[in-house]
Design a protein around this motif. Structure first.
Motif, PDB file in Angstrom:
ATOM      1  N   ALA A  50       4.916  -4.513  -5.877  1.00  0.00           N
ATOM      2  CA  ALA A  50       3.979  -5.629  -5.998  1.00  0.00           C
ATOM      3  C   ALA A  50       4.382  -6.556  -7.141  1.00  0.00           C
ATOM      4  CB  ALA A  50       2.568  -5.098  -6.215  1.00  0.00           C
ATOM      5  N   LEU A  51       4.783  -5.993  -8.265  1.00  0.00           N
ATOM      6  CA  LEU A  51       5.193  -6.806  -9.415  1.00  0.00           C
ATOM      7  C   LEU A  51       6.486  -7.556  -9.130  1.00  0.00           C
ATOM      8  CD1 LEU A  51       4.313  -4.272 -12.231  1.00  0.00           C
ATOM      9  CD2 LEU A  51       3.198  -6.485 -11.837  1.00  0.00           C
ATOM     10  N   GLU A  52       7.366  -6.946  -8.363  1.00  0.00           N
ATOM     11  CA  GLU A  52       8.615  -7.617  -7.983  1.00  0.00           C
ATOM     12  C   GLU A  52       8.322  -8.869  -7.157  1.00  0.00           C
ATOM     13  OE1 GLU A  52      12.165  -6.780  -4.756  1.00  0.00           O
ATOM     14  OE2 GLU A  52      11.324  -5.069  -5.829  1.00  0.00           O
TER      15      GLU A  52
ATOM     16  N   ASP B 199       5.958   3.840  -5.996  1.00  0.00           N
ATOM     17  CA  ASP B 199       6.656   2.561  -5.919  1.00  0.00           C
ATOM     18  C   ASP B 199       5.734   1.375  -5.650  1.00  0.00           C
ATOM     19  OD1 ASP B 199       9.106   3.832  -6.314  1.00  0.00           O
ATOM     20  OD2 ASP B 199       9.378   4.189  -4.168  1.00  0.00           O
ATOM     21  N   VAL B 200       4.441   1.617  -5.464  1.00  0.00           N
ATOM     22  CA  VAL B 200       3.519   0.553  -5.059  1.00  0.00           C
ATOM     23  C   VAL B 200       3.477  -0.576  -6.088  1.00  0.00           C
ATOM     24  CG1 VAL B 200       1.086  -0.009  -4.681  1.00  0.00           C
ATOM     25  CG2 VAL B 200       2.083   2.002  -3.592  1.00  0.00           C
TER      26      VAL B 200
ATOM     27  N   VAL C  12       0.832  -1.206   0.000  1.00  0.00           N
ATOM     28  CA  VAL C  12       0.000   0.000   0.000  1.00  0.00           C
ATOM     29  C   VAL C  12       0.866   1.256   0.000  1.00  0.00           C
ATOM     30  CG1 VAL C  12      -1.876  -1.183   1.213  1.00  0.00           C
ATOM     31  CG2 VAL C  12      -0.171   0.097   2.518  1.00  0.00           C
ATOM     32  N   ALA C  13       0.309   2.308  -0.566  1.00  0.00           N
ATOM     33  CA  ALA C  13       0.980   3.604  -0.512  1.00  0.00           C
ATOM     34  C   ALA C  13       0.928   4.150   0.910  1.00  0.00           C
ATOM     35  CB  ALA C  13       0.302   4.576  -1.471  1.00  0.00           C
ATOM     36  N   ARG C  14       1.971   4.835   1.290  1.00  0.00           N
ATOM     37  CA  ARG C  14       2.005   5.409   2.646  1.00  0.00           C
ATOM     38  C   ARG C  14       0.823   6.338   2.884  1.00  0.00           C
ATOM     39  NH1 ARG C  14       7.760   5.561   1.520  1.00  0.00           N
ATOM     40  NH2 ARG C  14       8.805   4.076   2.903  1.00  0.00           N
TER      41      ARG C  14
END
Length: 249
Positions: free
Chosen positions: A197-199, A192-193, A129-131
């Motif tokens: 997640a894809l990484e 960067d979310v 999640v985004a901060r």
């Protein structure tokens, strides 16, 4: 490969599938048609053995604002009316179906998630999640009782006290608080979310066959609840023996 309508998209890149909610003009609020298409895309993911992980993401400033206001209003007039009943059922079925997808699933959450949108992210195996994300149950604020098994899927992640604070008392949390409570694995900058997640998805999807077997047993043991250690060993033994034999071959 890409599929889906304008409001729901499916892309498959190697062994990772990505489903995108793409109705930003209404903050990705779910309609029955959108929910039914989601179910169809999840079916497609299951039918592709080369896929080993699924990321669910959204376009715009909201992950998902819940059920579409018109759908909720129409259902409120006569919840038992067949069209209204079937429409609400489709929305419930969409996030329940997400929870049954045969590969590990990750929600990439930016912006706000409310009501059924919370259920959507709670249905996945992992959340990034985004901060500055805004997570709010929001049912009681709308004058509605929570639906879709909300109390169960929320409390199994964050416990009774936090679930009561959010679902009953209307507490809103951001991404950092979600991570602290155990509702998310990581909170990162908005930009960067999806990358993160894809990484993670690519890592587990490297072996799609094993990923599917492992996540099935993970859910039986850790998600379904009330599974004893002795029963868990019986779940895991045949799967582990299968994986060892496969590796040896």
């Amino acid at each position: 490969m890409a599929a889906g309508s304008g409001e729901v998209l499916l892309e498959v890149d190697g062994a990772v599938a990505v489903v995108t909610l793409n109705a930003p003009s209404r903050r990705n609020a779910l309609t029955p048609a959108m929910a039914r298409e989601l179910i169809g895309l999840f079916d497609e993911v299951d039918a592709r053995p080369e896929v080993g992980a699924l990321v669910v993401r959204a376009v715009g400033k909201s992950f998902c604002a819940g059920g579409d206001v018109k759908v909720l209003t129409d259902a409120g007039r006569d919840p038992a009316e067949p069209t209204a009943y079937e429409g609400m059922s489709a929305i419930y079925d969409s996030f329940y179906r997400l929870g049954q997808v045969k590969v590990p699933t990750i929600a990439a959450v930016r912006g706000s998630a409310v009501g059924a949108g919370m259920n959507m992210l709670l249905a996945t195996d992992l959340r990034i999640v985004a901060r500055d994300a805004r997570l709010l149950c929001g049912f009681l604020k709308r004058g509605m009782h929570p639906g879709g098994g909300h109390f169960v899927i929320l409390s199994r992640l964050i416990g009774r006290e936090a679930a009561a604070a959010m679902a009953l008392f209307g507490e809103e949390i951001n991404g950092d608080r979600a991570r602290e409570l155990g509702l998310a694995w990581e909170s990162v900058d908005d930009a960067d979310v999806e990358k993160r997640a894809l990484e993670l998805a690519a890592r587990v999807a490297a072996d799609p066959e094993l990923a599917r077997v492992a996540v099935g047993n993970f859910r039986k043991e850790a998600v379904g609840g009330a599974v004893g250690w002795d029963v868990a060993m019986q779940f895991e033994r045949p799967a582990q023996m299968w994986s060892m034999r496969r590796s040896a071959g």
